[in-house]
Motif scaffolding. Structure first.
Motif, short mmCIF file in Angstrom:
data_model
loop_
_atom_site.label_atom_id
_atom_site.label_comp_id
_atom_site.label_asym_id
_atom_site.label_seq_id
_atom_site.Cartn_x
_atom_site.Cartn_y
_atom_site.Cartn_z
N ALA A 186 -9.33 -3.47 1.46
CA ALA A 186 -8.02 -2.63 1.68
C ALA A 186 -7.83 -2.05 3.24
O ALA A 186 -9.24 -2.67 4.05
N PRO A 187 -7.25 -1.37 3.33
CA PRO A 187 -6.39 -0.90 2.40
C PRO A 187 -5.28 -1.67 1.08
O PRO A 187 -4.13 -1.18 0.61
N VAL A 188 -5.18 -2.67 1.57
CA VAL A 188 -4.14 -3.14 0.50
C VAL A 188 -4.75 -4.30 -0.35
O VAL A 188 -5.60 -4.48 -0.33
N CYS A 189 -4.82 -3.75 -1.59
CA CYS A 189 -4.87 -4.17 -3.02
C CYS A 189 -3.93 -4.98 -3.76
O CYS A 189 -4.46 -6.18 -4.61
N ARG A 234 -4.04 -6.23 6.04
CA ARG A 234 -3.58 -8.07 5.80
C ARG A 234 -2.96 -8.46 4.83
O ARG A 234 -3.57 -8.38 3.85
N LYS A 241 0.84 0.38 9.56
CA LYS A 241 0.83 2.04 9.58
C LYS A 241 -1.84 1.96 8.82
O LYS A 241 -1.37 2.69 9.99
N HIS A 242 -1.18 1.09 8.87
CA HIS A 242 -3.41 1.49 8.09
C HIS A 242 -3.79 -0.28 8.16
O HIS A 242 -4.76 -0.30 7.54
N ASN A 243 -2.94 -1.24 9.55
CA ASN A 243 -3.59 -1.92 9.51
C ASN A 243 -4.32 -3.18 8.16
O ASN A 243 -4.83 -3.74 8.23
N HIS A 298 0.62 -1.32 0.06
CA HIS A 298 0.17 0.00 0.01
C HIS A 298 0.74 1.34 -0.44
O HIS A 298 0.79 1.60 -1.00
N GLU A 299 1.68 1.51 0.98
CA GLU A 299 2.37 2.36 1.79
C GLU A 299 4.02 2.55 1.37
O GLU A 299 5.05 3.52 2.16
N GLU A 306 -0.43 -7.81 10.17
CA GLU A 306 -0.95 -6.97 9.81
C GLU A 306 0.36 -5.31 9.77
O GLU A 306 0.93 -5.41 10.33
N CYS A 307 -0.19 -4.32 9.30
CA CYS A 307 0.46 -3.73 8.66
C CYS A 307 0.38 -2.33 10.02
O CYS A 307 -0.86 -2.98 10.01
#
Ligand code: FES
Lengths: 369, 104
Positions: free
Chosen positions: B81-84, B70, B66-68, B47-48, B63-64
């Protein structure tokens, strides 16, 4: 505390996500930057991040039970003044507590079990009148670029502050108007330029579908009100977002109000406030707001522990909601005259200094109190 | 295909945890699952570009921080979301108490 403003040849703030402030945030490296965070040993951090279902199940059972009981009592006493205190409580549980549930479940930190987070997230998104897809993405941006002008879509108090709008939002007036407009536009398949800036293409269809579901439920509530010739359906559904959101706005403004923008240190732009237990229940401990922004992986029930662990590195918290307002409101008034003014709280001697490299080097402090 | 690169000692990673491994300008995440198996993925969130090694391992999920977002760290699959975009995974083997990653 010191209060600082910079002699400003700053570019006037432009809060749209596609304007000059957005471009300059990207060009100067303010956007998507690395943020300061207090050092915590990995072992302690892992303990703080641990998920469990217990606290959120207890919280949700209590929240939903109170909603049902207060709604039932309000319906029972409908037509008499006795209904007022019950709808007052119902309103806060619906129009304010939903915001905190939306938030914590959106992070996926409320429950350990994913479907429970998702279920409460969907219900709370509806109650707080937010498109569950759009706002998931806007909130991700809020965490990437907290209070970075032109990047953060969730800046509650833009400078100079519009005090009329802030006051009206204690009754949800502008939020509901613009929220509803966005939902209806989304339901018709239209996304704004700002929404397109933070919602990836592959997610846009989901945003449109979610808006259609929300709009259909509101339409059903309106039809029910017309059919029964009574306001009651709208007092129960949708209405609390107006008459019950005051607590959400009251605590929400404290999150970042009057503090710095365009910095990469949450200690400069976020506020931790000690609050009474009722507010902490409604707000799910988001009063520990610096802590939440620094470590969004820490669930609501562990935030008090996190606070104890890192408070040596943070400015002293405000001691109450009232104390927070005593600090924030005068800053809003100062910003009416000089929008570059902001509060800069003192750090304890044990803290690492603020990260301020993104303040303009040629800025000259002209006020310090 | 490049050979096996020694990444860390098997004991350097706690059970149900992750550590960061940097190699030739690239960064990876090395996982140890609750059933004591080892896995490796790219080190940065899709994501980022946040280091996943600061995140939380739960069963087969990372789980990341920054914005959780997975991912399944065994398959690299983004879980919503937010990982696509899926995470790239790499073969891992443990020999002589050391963890090796096959980097392409
Ligand atoms: S950076 Fe990993 S979820 Fe956003």
């Amino acid at each position: 505390m010191s209060a600082v403003s910079f002699s400003s040849d700053f570019v006037k703030r432009d809060y749209s996500l596609t304007g000059p402030s957005a471009r300059s945030a990207v060009e100067t490296g303010l956007a998507s930057a690395e943020w300061y965070h207090t050092e915590i040993p990995r072992k302690a951090m892992k303990e703080l991040m641990q998920r469990s279902d217990g606290p959120a199940i207890r919280d949700t059972v209590l929240w939903l039970s109170l909603l049902v009981v207060t709604a039932a009592a309000g319906i029972f006493f409908w037509g008499s003044w006795w209904a007022v205190p019950f709808f007052f409580a119902y309103g806060a549980l619906y129009g304010s507590a939903s915001d905190a549930r939306w938030h914590e479940c959106g992070h996926g930190t409320a429950f350990k079990t994913r479907w429970m987070n998702d279920a409460v997230y969907q219900i709370a998104s509806f109650m707080v009148m937010r498109n569950p897809v759009t706002w998931r993405w806007s909130h991700a941006r809020h965490h990437t670029d907290t209070i970075i002008v032109g990047r953060d879509a969730e800046i509650a108090v833009m400078r100079p502050p519009d005090l009329f709008r802030l006051a009206a939002n204690f009754f949800g007036i502008f939020d509901v108007w613009y929220g509803m407009k966005a939902l209806i536009a989304n339901a018709f398949g239209v996304l704004s330029a700002d929404e397109k800036d933070f919602i990836p293409e592959m997610e846009r269809r989901k945003a449109i579908n979610a808006a259609r579901v929300h709009v259909a439920i509101y339409a059903a509530a309106v039809l029910a009100a017309l059919g029964f010739g009574s306001w009651l359906p709208l007092v129960l559904i949708g209405g609390p977002r107006l008459y019950g959101c005051w607590h959400m706005v009251m605590v929400g403004l404290l999150q970042h109000g009057g503090l710095a923008d365009n910095v990469n240190d949450h200690r400069l732009n976020s506020r931790t406030v000690y609050m009474n237990p009722v507010s902490r229940f409604l707000y799910m401990n988001m009063n520990y707001h610096v802590e939440h922004h620094m470590f969004p992986m820490v669930p609501f029930h562990a935030l008090p522990r996190l606070h104890e662990m890192i408070k040596h590195d943070l400015p002293a918290p405000n001691t109450s909601i009232l104390d927070g307002y005593r600090e924030m409101l005068p800053a809003f008034l100062r910003q009416l005259r000089n929008e570059d003014y902001f509060l800069k709280r003192e750090l304890p001697a044990t803290a690492k200094p603020y990260r301020e490299e993104f303040h303009r080097e040629d800025s000259v402090p002209i006020a310090a109190e | 295909m490049a050979g096996w690169i020694e990444a860390c000692g098997a004991d350097d990673v706690d059970e149900e945890d992750v550590i960061r491994f940097d190699h030739e300008g690239r960064t990876f995440a090395i996982y140890r699952s609750p059933d004591d198996e080892y896995f490796a993925t790219d080190g940065l969130c899709t994501h980022e570009k946040i280091h996943l090694a600061d995140g939380l391992v739960m069963d087969d999920i990372i789980e990341c921080p920054k914005h959780n977002g997975r991912f399944n760290y065994k398959t690299g699959q983004a879980k919503g979301a937010p990982v696509c975009v899926n995470l790239k995974t790499y073969p891992v083997k443990v020999e002589g108490g050391q963890v090796f990653v096959q980097i392409d």
